[in-house]
Scaffold this active site. Structure first.
Site, short mmCIF file in Angstrom:
data_model
loop_
_atom_site.label_atom_id
_atom_site.label_comp_id
_atom_site.label_asym_id
_atom_site.label_seq_id
_atom_site.Cartn_x
_atom_site.Cartn_y
_atom_site.Cartn_z
N LYS A 20 0.83 -1.21 0.00
CA LYS A 20 0.00 0.00 0.00
C LYS A 20 0.86 1.26 0.00
O LYS A 20 2.03 1.24 0.39
CB LYS A 20 -0.94 0.02 1.20
CG LYS A 20 -0.28 -0.14 2.60
CD LYS A 20 0.30 1.10 3.19
CE LYS A 20 1.04 0.85 4.50
NZ LYS A 20 1.85 1.95 5.00
N ALA A 114 10.70 -3.40 5.39
CA ALA A 114 10.80 -2.22 6.26
C ALA A 114 10.77 -0.94 5.42
O ALA A 114 11.50 0.01 5.67
CB ALA A 114 12.05 -2.27 7.14
N GLY A 115 9.91 -0.94 4.39
CA GLY A 115 9.88 0.17 3.43
C GLY A 115 8.71 1.11 3.60
O GLY A 115 8.57 2.07 2.84
N GLY A 116 7.83 0.84 4.56
CA GLY A 116 6.67 1.72 4.75
C GLY A 116 5.53 1.40 3.81
O GLY A 116 4.61 2.20 3.63
N GLY A 118 3.94 -1.73 3.99
CA GLY A 118 3.13 -2.80 4.58
C GLY A 118 3.39 -4.18 3.99
O GLY A 118 2.46 -4.98 3.83
N GLY A 119 4.64 -4.50 3.70
CA GLY A 119 4.97 -5.81 3.12
C GLY A 119 4.68 -6.95 4.07
O GLY A 119 4.04 -7.95 3.70
N GLY A 120 5.12 -6.80 5.31
CA GLY A 120 4.85 -7.85 6.30
C GLY A 120 3.35 -7.99 6.55
O GLY A 120 2.83 -9.09 6.73
N SER A 121 2.66 -6.86 6.52
CA SER A 121 1.20 -6.89 6.72
C SER A 121 0.52 -7.63 5.57
O SER A 121 -0.45 -8.38 5.78
CB SER A 121 0.65 -5.46 6.79
OG SER A 121 1.26 -4.76 7.84
N ALA A 122 1.03 -7.44 4.35
CA ALA A 122 0.48 -8.16 3.19
C ALA A 122 0.72 -9.66 3.35
O ALA A 122 -0.16 -10.48 3.03
CB ALA A 122 1.11 -7.64 1.90
N ASP A 154 -2.05 -2.39 9.77
CA ASP A 154 -2.13 -2.35 8.31
C ASP A 154 -2.65 -3.65 7.69
O ASP A 154 -2.85 -3.73 6.48
CB ASP A 154 -0.75 -2.05 7.70
CG ASP A 154 -0.32 -0.60 7.94
OD1 ASP A 154 -1.20 0.23 8.27
OD2 ASP A 154 0.88 -0.32 7.81
#
Ligand code: ATP
Length: 320
Positions: A20, A114-116, A118-122, A154
């Site tokens: 996102k 850790a790029g802002g 929401g990769g881990g959230s995805a 997120d």
């Protein structure tokens, strides 16, 4: 167990879920509980994480990162144990599923770590949906969204996708029904920023200025109007991210990235969420392609994307 053969029948459910961009992110003051209220406009963009969940005979949860990941993951700290958000999502699903088995999760990473974005959230959203299918949990989207909110602010949005306004911690979502496409160039950094550290830096900057931020009470309606019309020019004038200056304080090179983007034709640019990924708004898809090519000449890792795109979706379900 397969009832006829007596053999364990392994199955793989593959789900993809989008990263996102926060087109707007208003951050309130630090609350007594240590969190911040936000008012955010989320846009799901065409950069997807993929999770393949395979049932295995051995009980428990294992996680691996797929070699098909398009990111350079060298030096990126991605835990594979119960600190991984996908692992935690599978554990929550196992708790509520009557027919849970052991499961292996293979994560294909494309969203900067850790790029802002929401990769881990995805990964967590994809895992919830994959395990729901794998174990026939029969949960409604609403119930899944509830579990998602337990995993992180997120995660519900990656499940929902599209465009949405997020209030509270960002997990109190209202779909915005803005379907027109906008085009962006994402510039990924070769370092990460810790989201809690970016929030702490914002608090410190505000305290030093003696500024008491108001509690956010909604988003600027002009943002939603611009998104509904797919009007990049209008949107470019109203993008807002309260975390941007904190991210720049921690990583001053982000200011240069924004400057290069804007001097090469971006309509506007902003740090995405807590950064350090920069999102540059382009006039249309052709302008986004051209801008990304120009930025690559500066050695920047630039990727054209568009949004909104749908939330987490099953892409295959295979009996092995
Ligand atoms: P957000 O914007 O949602 O705060 P982000 O996109 O900035 O997050 P992530 O890539 O989600 O950051 O991960 C942040 C940290 O969380 C990583 O540095 C890593 O240590 C840990 N982490 C836990 N699970 C995962 C996962 N599945 N993928 C990547 N990092 C993970």
């Amino acid at each position: 167990m397969n009832a006829l053969s007596g053999r364990f029948a392994a199955r793989t459910v593959r789900v993809r879920a989008p990263g996102k961009v926060n087109v707007a992110l208003d951050v309130g003051p630090l609350r007594p509980d240590g969190y911040h209220s936000v008012a955010s406009v989320y846009l799901a963009v065409s950069l997807y994480e993929e999770v393949a969940a395979t049932s295995v005979e051995t009980p428990g949860i294992t996680v691996s990162i797929s070699p098909d990941s398009t990111l350079d993951l060298d030096g990126m700290d991605i835990p594979l144990d119960n600190r991984n958000l996908a692992y935690r999502a599978a554990a929550i699903m196992a708790d509520v599923s009557e027919h849970a088995t052991g499961v292996h999760l293979e994560i294909t990473k494309r969203v900067p770590v850790a790029g802002g974005m929401g990769g881990g959230s995805a990964d967590a959203a994809a895992t919830l949906l994959a395990c729901d299918a794998l174990w026939n949990s029969g949960l409604s989207r609403e119930e899944l969204a509830h579990l998602a909110a337990e995993l992180g602010a997120d995660v519900p949005f990656s499940l929902l996708g599209g465009t949405a306004v997020g209030l509270g911690l960002g997990d109190d979502l209202s779909p915005a029904l803005a379907k027109a496409q906008t085009h962006w160039v994402l510039v990924a950094a070769d370092f990460g920023l810790s989201t809690p550290e970016v929030y702490r830096t914002l608090d410190r900057l505000r305290a030093a200025e003696g500024v008491e931020a108001p509690e956010p009470d909604g988003v600027d309606p002009r943002i939603l109007t611009a998104l509904r019309g797919g009007d990049a020019e209008a949107l470019g004038t109203v993008l807002v991210n309260d975390l941007q200056r904190a991210a720049i304080e921690l990583a001053p090179s982000l200011r240069d990235t924004l400057g290069i983007g804007e001097s090469h034709g971006a309509v506007a640019g902003m740090v995405s969420g807590s950064g350090p990924t920069v999102a540059l708004l382009a006039e249309d898809s052709i302008a986004a392609e051209g801008l990304a090519q120009d930025l690559r000449r500066f050695g920047l890792n630039a990727l054209p994307v568009h949004g909104p795109v749908p939330g987490a979706r099953i892409v295959s379900d295979t009996l092995l």
